[in-house]
Write a protein that holds these residues in place. Structure first.
Motif, mmCIF file in Angstrom:
data_model
loop_
_atom_site.group_PDB
_atom_site.id
_atom_site.type_symbol
_atom_site.label_atom_id
_atom_site.label_comp_id
_atom_site.label_asym_id
_atom_site.label_seq_id
_atom_site.Cartn_x
_atom_site.Cartn_y
_atom_site.Cartn_z
ATOM 1 N N TYR A 132 51.356 30.460 -34.653
ATOM 2 C CA TYR A 132 51.322 31.353 -35.807
ATOM 3 C C TYR A 132 49.881 31.784 -36.050
ATOM 4 O O TYR A 132 49.073 31.011 -36.569
ATOM 5 C CB TYR A 132 51.894 30.637 -37.038
ATOM 6 N N HIS A 133 49.570 32.980 -35.607
ATOM 7 C CA HIS A 133 48.239 33.578 -35.796
ATOM 8 C C HIS A 133 48.435 35.038 -36.160
ATOM 9 O O HIS A 133 48.302 35.911 -35.298
ATOM 10 C CB HIS A 133 47.385 33.488 -34.523
ATOM 11 N N PRO A 134 48.794 35.327 -37.404
ATOM 12 C CA PRO A 134 49.033 36.721 -37.774
ATOM 13 C C PRO A 134 47.813 37.598 -37.478
ATOM 14 O O PRO A 134 46.714 37.339 -37.978
ATOM 15 C CB PRO A 134 49.317 36.664 -39.270
ATOM 16 N N TRP A 135 48.015 38.614 -36.667
ATOM 17 C CA TRP A 135 46.932 39.491 -36.241
ATOM 18 C C TRP A 135 46.241 40.134 -37.432
ATOM 19 O O TRP A 135 45.016 40.228 -37.465
ATOM 20 C CB TRP A 135 47.495 40.557 -35.288
ATOM 21 N N ALA A 136 47.003 40.543 -38.423
ATOM 22 C CA ALA A 136 46.422 41.222 -39.583
ATOM 23 C C ALA A 136 45.475 40.322 -40.381
ATOM 24 O O ALA A 136 44.682 40.822 -41.184
ATOM 25 C CB ALA A 136 47.525 41.754 -40.494
ATOM 26 N N GLU A 137 45.548 39.008 -40.161
ATOM 27 C CA GLU A 137 44.663 38.086 -40.873
ATOM 28 C C GLU A 137 43.412 37.740 -40.080
ATOM 29 O O GLU A 137 42.545 37.028 -40.582
ATOM 30 C CB GLU A 137 45.426 36.810 -41.238
ATOM 31 N N THR A 138 43.301 38.231 -38.853
ATOM 32 C CA THR A 138 42.092 37.998 -38.064
ATOM 33 C C THR A 138 41.026 39.003 -38.459
ATOM 34 O O THR A 138 41.329 40.041 -39.079
ATOM 35 C CB THR A 138 42.375 38.135 -36.552
#
Length: 149
Positions: A132-138
């Motif tokens: 779980y690594h939401p792209w929008a949170e990077t």
């Protein structure tokens, strides 16, 4: 769906968690169909109980020894009376994190589990795990989705 079916699926999921915590690869694999497909978070594909046993035995004897699964959120949907799809966010709590009740953010995964009724029990026929690594949170994601003003 019936409360019996829902309870049966929850029993199977609880069994998986208990087998993981016990470090019992054989028992963990028996909760999967003989021809189950298992995709680990790193993309490794295990087909059938024997591959699931071997893949998990190495984990339980190594880095995952003494770890436990912790579910953060879960949805269960029935396609028909004998087929359930479970989507959950969960993660591993490592043995040295004994005081934790929820997994650290870096250990969170979203996984999809397909279960089929086999007599009076439910077996996993397919499992797919994704970190779980939401792209929008990077940082890059935030920069790329910023609105131009």
């Amino acid at each position: 769906m019936t409360t019996t079916a829902h309870a049966g699926v929850l029993d199977a999921l609880t069994g998986l968690e208990a087998c993981w915590q016990a470090g019992d690869a054989g028992a963990y694999a028996t909760l999967h169909a003989p021809d189950a497909t298992y995709v680990a978070f790193d993309g490794t594909v295990m087909t059938g109980r024997e591959e699931i046993v071997e893949g998990h035995r190495r984990l339980f004897d190594g880095i995952m020894r003494g770890s436990r699964l912790a579910v953060v959120e879960r949805t269960i949907r029935f396609l028909d009376p004998a087929t359930a799809i479970v989507v959950q966010r969960a993660g591993i709590i490592m043995r040295w994190q004994r005081g934790r009740t929820v997994p650290s953010r870096k250990r969170l995964s979203t996984n999809t589990t397909v279960l089929r009724r086999d007599g009076d029990r439910w077996l996993v026929v397919a499992f797919h795990n994704t970190r779980y690594h939401p792209w929008a949170e990077t940082l890059v994601g935030r920069l790329m989705t910023r609105s131009a003003t």
